[in-house]
Scaffold this motif. Structure first.
Motif: not given
Length: 387
Positions: A192, A196, A206, A231, A235
């Motif tokens: 993730l 990004n 995501y 998380l 993001i």
């Protein structure tokens, strides 16, 4: 002052007002839960939350599932503070940061002094937490007498406090680690972060990755809610405007978290059957540690550490604030509730300790909120300068 006003954005307004309303709803949910569980319908009400849902109970899925979304929102709020808010400049960040540190260490130390060597020693993390919703709800009752800088200080303090609670959960309330599952969860987090980095702005990858990370974190031994914070920092934040991925998700989550998830947590976790001996139990080492930690330890720790930060020139006191108002904010920091109850559930396995801790937390939060409100009512100016 103009510089501070720049950070008082629309999103902060949305956050402040949603948390204010959420605090009022939380109070209603708590009272409702306590009344019902101690009535003729108590057994059925308890069964509602203990009812099997899949492989676990309804209460379990609220605490380990829905609360992950709450921690996701906390992470997004912290991310915003770090990039463009109160924590984006070192001098500004140090005051709430150091104050929050004092507001965690002193209460934990008080609890430890009362409970050293006892089975209740594991509850030292309980009085470390601040409930954002209740604290801001209490502050909002003072209306437009509250300076923007005090609202921002208390919000930043509470958000950092939550981060501290998250770290405490990860470091001290993890019994055993399943390394394979943990490494898979962290690998998903790494993917993730790459998304990004290569500027993937669509939320779907995501959120899908977040669910996978949550599943493996759940089975790793580390509390699954930690995945919500991870998380949040994966993001994309961009420039933080209304088109940024982080802003869109944070804006969307405010109301579901404030008006659904946290009230459900309160309903499910304040089912405390008041025993005839509950008053006697208030003088147990654990209860005294929680109460003195929240009511006395919080304001003392926050004030002393904030004062030291200014005296050592690590930070400065905003021009429109006085030290007595910082102490009042510290009193509101003693409203533990949501996070304190959450840590209670991780610290103890026996119902007696859990119920006694919940009663101590609720009483302490009421006392801390009441004292903080009246202290600030007496110390704040009748009207703000310029009005």
């Amino acid at each position: 002052m103009a510089r501070r006003e720049r950070y008082f954005t629309k999103l902060f307004n949305d956050f402040f007002h949603s948390e204010k309303a959420s605090g009022i709803i939380l109070m209603g949910c708590t009272l409702f839960s306590l009344v019902v569980v101690n009535s003729a319908w108590g057994e059925g009400y308890l069964h509602l939350w203990e009812h099997p849902l899949g492989t676990n109970t309804v209460e379990y899925w609220i605490n380990d599932g829905l609360m992950t979304i709450f921690f996701l929102l906390v992470g997004l709020e912290l991310e915003r503070e770090v990039y463009i808010g109160e924590l984006s400049h070192v001098k500004q960040a140090m005051l709430p940061l150091i104050a929050a540190l004092g507001g965690m260490l002193v209460p934990a130390g008080i609890h430890f002094v009362f409970n050293r060597g006892l089975p209740s020693q594991d509850g030292a993390g309980i009085p470390m937490a601040t409930d954002i919703a209740f604290a801001l709800a209490a502050l909002s009752l003072l209306g437009n007498r509250v300076p923007v800088s005090l609202k921002i200080f208390l919000t930043a303090l509470a958000v950092i406090d939550d981060l501290g609670a998250i770290l405490v959960i990860a470091l001290f309330y993890t019994d055993s680690l399943q390394w394979t599952n943990l490494l898979i969860a962290l690998s998903v987090f790494g993917v993730l972060l790459i998304f990004n980095r290569i500027k993937v702005r669509n939320l779907i990858p995501y959120l899908a990755g977040g669910v996978v990370m949550w599943y493996f974190m759940l089975h790793s031994g580390i509390h699954a809610t930690i995945s919500g914070v991870l998380l949040a920092f994966a993001i994309p934040f961009g420039n933080g405007d209304e088109k940024s991925t982080s802003y869109i998700l944070q804006h969307f989550l405010h109301r579901p978290v404030a008006f659904v998830i946290v009230p459900l947590f309160a309903l499910a976790n304040t089912c405390v059957i008041i025993q005839p001996t509950w008053v006697d139990n208030l003088v147990s080492a654990n209860s005294l540690g929680i109460m003195f930690g929240l009511v006395a330890g919080k304001p003392i720790g926050i004030f002393l550490f904030a004062y030291a930060a200014v005296q050592l020139k690590l930070s400065h006191l905003p021009g429109d604030l006085q030290w007595k108002q910082i102490f009042g904010a510290g009193m509101l920091g003693g409203i533990g509730f949501t996070m304190s109850i959450f840590i209670t559930l991780l610290a103890f396995e026996t119902g007696g300790f859990i119920d006694d801790s919940k009663i101590a937390i609720m009483l302490s939060s009421i006392v801390a909120g009441t004292l903080g409100f009246f202290w600030l009512k007496a110390s704040l100016p009748k009207t703000l300068a310029g009005e």
